[in-house]
Design an enzyme around this catalytic site. Structure first.
Site, PDB file in Angstrom:
ATOM      1  N   CYS A 120      -2.784  -3.030  -7.501  1.00  0.00           N
ATOM      2  CA  CYS A 120      -2.349  -4.416  -7.363  1.00  0.00           C
ATOM      3  C   CYS A 120      -3.517  -5.305  -7.774  1.00  0.00           C
ATOM      4  O   CYS A 120      -4.654  -4.844  -7.842  1.00  0.00           O
ATOM      5  CB  CYS A 120      -1.939  -4.720  -5.923  1.00  0.00           C
ATOM      6  SG  CYS A 120      -1.111  -6.319  -5.798  1.00  0.00           S
ATOM      7  N   CYS A 122      -4.093  -8.394  -6.149  1.00  0.00           N
ATOM      8  CA  CYS A 122      -4.389  -9.465  -5.165  1.00  0.00           C
ATOM      9  C   CYS A 122      -5.799  -9.395  -4.587  1.00  0.00           C
ATOM     10  O   CYS A 122      -6.385 -10.406  -4.213  1.00  0.00           O
ATOM     11  CB  CYS A 122      -3.353  -9.460  -4.048  1.00  0.00           C
ATOM     12  SG  CYS A 122      -3.334  -7.987  -3.073  1.00  0.00           S
ATOM     13  N   CYS A 130      -0.656 -11.333  -6.503  1.00  0.00           N
ATOM     14  CA  CYS A 130      -0.613  -9.929  -6.948  1.00  0.00           C
ATOM     15  C   CYS A 130      -0.449  -9.801  -8.453  1.00  0.00           C
ATOM     16  O   CYS A 130      -0.370  -8.696  -8.989  1.00  0.00           O
ATOM     17  CB  CYS A 130       0.517  -9.202  -6.218  1.00  0.00           C
ATOM     18  SG  CYS A 130       0.323  -9.193  -4.425  1.00  0.00           S
ATOM     19  N   LYS A 195       9.270  -3.723  -0.388  1.00  0.00           N
ATOM     20  CA  LYS A 195       8.110  -4.351   0.234  1.00  0.00           C
ATOM     21  C   LYS A 195       8.446  -5.803   0.536  1.00  0.00           C
ATOM     22  O   LYS A 195       8.745  -6.584  -0.369  1.00  0.00           O
ATOM     23  CB  LYS A 195       6.906  -4.272  -0.687  1.00  0.00           C
ATOM     24  CG  LYS A 195       5.714  -4.997  -0.120  1.00  0.00           C
ATOM     25  CD  LYS A 195       4.485  -4.780  -0.939  1.00  0.00           C
ATOM     26  CE  LYS A 195       3.324  -5.523  -0.320  1.00  0.00           C
ATOM     27  NZ  LYS A 195       2.061  -5.175  -0.980  1.00  0.00           N
ATOM     28  N   ARG A 205      -5.087  -9.163   4.853  1.00  0.00           N
ATOM     29  CA  ARG A 205      -5.546 -10.237   3.963  1.00  0.00           C
ATOM     30  C   ARG A 205      -6.906 -10.754   4.433  1.00  0.00           C
ATOM     31  O   ARG A 205      -7.759 -11.136   3.657  1.00  0.00           O
ATOM     32  CB  ARG A 205      -4.495 -11.345   3.902  1.00  0.00           C
ATOM     33  CG  ARG A 205      -3.226 -10.853   3.214  1.00  0.00           C
ATOM     34  CD  ARG A 205      -2.131 -11.883   3.163  1.00  0.00           C
ATOM     35  NE  ARG A 205      -0.914 -11.312   2.571  1.00  0.00           N
ATOM     36  CZ  ARG A 205       0.253 -11.967   2.539  1.00  0.00           C
ATOM     37  NH1 ARG A 205       0.357 -13.168   3.055  1.00  0.00           N
ATOM     38  NH2 ARG A 205       1.310 -11.403   1.979  1.00  0.00           N
ATOM     39  N   ARG A 217       3.993 -15.209  -1.182  1.00  0.00           N
ATOM     40  CA  ARG A 217       4.429 -14.094  -2.015  1.00  0.00           C
ATOM     41  C   ARG A 217       5.963 -13.961  -2.049  1.00  0.00           C
ATOM     42  O   ARG A 217       6.485 -12.945  -2.492  1.00  0.00           O
ATOM     43  CB  ARG A 217       3.819 -12.780  -1.506  1.00  0.00           C
ATOM     44  CG  ARG A 217       2.300 -12.761  -1.459  1.00  0.00           C
ATOM     45  CD  ARG A 217       1.780 -11.331  -1.494  1.00  0.00           C
ATOM     46  NE  ARG A 217       0.409 -11.177  -1.024  1.00  0.00           N
ATOM     47  CZ  ARG A 217      -0.676 -11.582  -1.656  1.00  0.00           C
ATOM     48  NH1 ARG A 217      -0.539 -12.240  -2.788  1.00  0.00           N
ATOM     49  NH2 ARG A 217      -1.876 -11.377  -1.160  1.00  0.00           N
ATOM     50  N   GLU A 233      16.270  -2.096  -4.927  1.00  0.00           N
ATOM     51  CA  GLU A 233      14.886  -1.917  -5.378  1.00  0.00           C
ATOM     52  C   GLU A 233      14.542  -0.422  -5.470  1.00  0.00           C
ATOM     53  O   GLU A 233      13.896   0.030  -6.418  1.00  0.00           O
ATOM     54  CB  GLU A 233      13.922  -2.616  -4.394  1.00  0.00           C
ATOM     55  CG  GLU A 233      13.855  -4.113  -4.552  1.00  0.00           C
ATOM     56  CD  GLU A 233      13.027  -4.522  -5.769  1.00  0.00           C
ATOM     57  OE1 GLU A 233      12.556  -3.642  -6.494  1.00  0.00           O
ATOM     58  OE2 GLU A 233      12.866  -5.735  -6.011  1.00  0.00           O
ATOM     59  N   LYS A 248       8.034  -1.129   3.419  1.00  0.00           N
ATOM     60  CA  LYS A 248       6.836  -1.742   3.989  1.00  0.00           C
ATOM     61  C   LYS A 248       7.104  -3.178   4.385  1.00  0.00           C
ATOM     62  O   LYS A 248       7.670  -3.930   3.587  1.00  0.00           O
ATOM     63  CB  LYS A 248       5.725  -1.726   2.940  1.00  0.00           C
ATOM     64  CG  LYS A 248       4.467  -2.381   3.387  1.00  0.00           C
ATOM     65  CD  LYS A 248       3.497  -2.454   2.253  1.00  0.00           C
ATOM     66  CE  LYS A 248       2.225  -3.117   2.673  1.00  0.00           C
ATOM     67  NZ  LYS A 248       1.339  -3.347   1.541  1.00  0.00           N
ATOM     68  N   TYR A 313      -3.250   3.088   9.741  1.00  0.00           N
ATOM     69  CA  TYR A 313      -4.673   2.996  10.051  1.00  0.00           C
ATOM     70  C   TYR A 313      -5.006   3.864  11.267  1.00  0.00           C
ATOM     71  O   TYR A 313      -6.166   4.130  11.533  1.00  0.00           O
ATOM     72  CB  TYR A 313      -5.056   1.528  10.292  1.00  0.00           C
ATOM     73  CG  TYR A 313      -4.736   0.662   9.095  1.00  0.00           C
ATOM     74  CD1 TYR A 313      -3.558  -0.080   9.048  1.00  0.00           C
ATOM     75  CD2 TYR A 313      -5.566   0.632   7.988  1.00  0.00           C
ATOM     76  CE1 TYR A 313      -3.235  -0.848   7.934  1.00  0.00           C
ATOM     77  CE2 TYR A 313      -5.247  -0.135   6.862  1.00  0.00           C
ATOM     78  CZ  TYR A 313      -4.082  -0.858   6.848  1.00  0.00           C
ATOM     79  OH  TYR A 313      -3.747  -1.610   5.738  1.00  0.00           O
TER      80      TYR A 313
HETATM   81  O1  PB1 Z   1      -1.865  -3.209   6.004  1.00  0.00           O
HETATM   82  C1  PB1 Z   1      -1.398  -4.129   5.330  1.00  0.00           C
HETATM   83  O2  PB1 Z   1      -1.162  -5.251   5.808  1.00  0.00           O
HETATM   84  C2  PB1 Z   1      -1.115  -3.854   3.887  1.00  0.00           C
HETATM   85  C3  PB1 Z   1      -0.997  -5.103   3.067  1.00  0.00           C
HETATM   86  C4  PB1 Z   1      -0.518  -4.816   1.662  1.00  0.00           C
HETATM   87  C5  PB1 Z   1      -1.348  -3.744   1.006  1.00  0.00           C
HETATM   88  N1  PB1 Z   1      -0.547  -3.025   0.064  1.00  0.00           N
HETATM   89  C6  PB1 Z   1      -0.386  -6.081   0.843  1.00  0.00           C
HETATM   90  C7  PB1 Z   1      -0.658  -7.298   1.670  1.00  0.00           C
HETATM   91  C8  PB1 Z   1      -0.251  -8.570   0.972  1.00  0.00           C
HETATM   92  O3  PB1 Z   1       0.869  -8.671   0.471  1.00  0.00           O
HETATM   93  O4  PB1 Z   1      -1.083  -9.437   0.960  1.00  0.00           O
HETATM   94  C9  PB1 Z   1      -1.274  -6.091  -0.378  1.00  0.00           C
HETATM   95  C10 PB1 Z   1      -0.430  -6.341  -1.576  1.00  0.00           C
HETATM   96  N2  PB1 Z   1      -0.997  -5.863  -2.764  1.00  0.00           N
END
Ligand code: PB1
Length: 324
Positions: A120, A122, A130, A195, A205, A217, A233, A248, A313
């Protein structure tokens, strides 16, 4: 048969009976551990909003992953925090960026470990979106080329799996085509298919300094109100060549996990995101929840809903509990 002939409590009388009829089991290898990689050596920056997690330089990533491996964790996914950010996220595809360096170090240190990378922009763009932005709009097709370059950089470093989390339309097929053209037909694509534009990414973030500098987003991540769109999707990503699909966040979206499970026979991942992790820690810190039990129950629920793979995590800590 009704009560008194039917007595469901008969099977709950002892742990021997309960475990005999238990329907869902967690294994350490179910967990994929997300890690934040920064440039340098010997760097460890704890993440205040994610107790127990830290931004780590590649050498310390190896150190921590060795410990997780010893506990039974068999896969990690890497997020890079670059030295500098710019409008096109150019550090995302630098071959000596933190993620490629960590990939190489991990592949050398733990050849059996599955090393995945997040794809990504971002974390690498100075606007935090992103994709590339023109006149305030995140440009879909112009972003695909850059995502493919990033995926290729990770594959060249030795990543066995790339995971596009950007939510641009068509990125799975574009990355697949690029990898195959360059001889990386064996690199797995785990697509963040469903997502959602979720508030639960807040701590991430904070950790990755990747909050959008303007807007949000919602013009590319999914509306939390939508269920059927998740199936659309997933279907598109399957058609484009995804090997694994993902929902997600996880906990607030278990209905989507179940629906996607019933829709596809591809392996299904679910991402227990930073906000889900932080909430459990915060409640435990206030003495409102038992941390270990809340951690395990949250993961069990994601597995019960139908996820084969859980990005969490909690991976090392949960593996430690399962090893008892
Ligand atoms: O643990 C998390 O919050 C994951 C966040 C996720 C990481 N793939 C995205 C968070 C966001 O949309 O800002 C990052 C997107 N590329």
């Amino acid at each position: 048969m009704a009560y008194p002939e039917s007595r469901p409590r008969r099977l709950r009388q002892s742990e021997a009976l309960r475990s005999m009829v238990r329907e869902t089991w967690l294994r350490p290898s179910d967990f994929m551990w997300p890690l934040f990689v920064v440039p340098g050596k010997g760097v460890r920056q704890p993440i205040a909003s994610m107790p127990g997690q830290a931004r780590l330089s590649p050498d310390l990533v190896v150190e921590e992953v060795r410990k997780a491996w010893a506990l039974g964790v068999r896969s990690v996914i890497l997020f890079g925090l670059p030295e500098a950010k710019d409008p096109v996220g150019s550090h995302a595809y630098k071959k000596d960026g933190p993620v490629p360096l960590a990939v190489r170090a991990l592949r050398d240190a733990l050849p059996e470990l599955l090393v995945a990378t997040d794809v990504c922009l971002c974390e690498y763009t100075d606007h935090g979106h992103c994709g590339v932005v023109e006149k305030g709009i995140v440009r879909n097709d112009e972003t695909l080329e850059l995502l493919a370059k990033e995926a290729l950089t990770h594959a060249r470093a030795g990543a066995q799996m790339v995971a596009p989390s950007d939510m641009m339309d068509g990125r799975v097929g574009f990355i697949r085509e690029t990898l195959d053209e360059e001889g990386f037909e064996d690199v797995v694509i785990m697509a963040y298919s469903a997502k959602y534009a979720s508030v639960f990414y807040g701590p991430f973030r904070d950790a990755a300094d990747s909050a959008p500098a303007f807007g949000d987003r919602r013009s590319y991540q999914m509306d939390p109100a939508n269920h059927l769109e998740a199936i659309r999707e997933v279907t598109l990503d399957e058609e484009e060549g995804a090997d694994i699909v993902m929902v997600k966040p996880a906990g607030p979206y278990l209905d989507i996990v179940r629906a996607v499970r019933e829709h596809t026979d591809l392996p299904l991942a679910a991402y227990q995101v930073s906000g889900e992790y932080a909430m459990i820690h915060a409640a435990a810190e206030r003495g409102w929840l038992d941390l270990e039990r809340a951690m395990m129950e949250s993961l069990l629920g994601i597995k019960r809903a139908g996820a084969d793979i859980i990005l969490t995590y909690f991976a090392p800590e949960a593996a430690k509990v399962l090893a008892r």
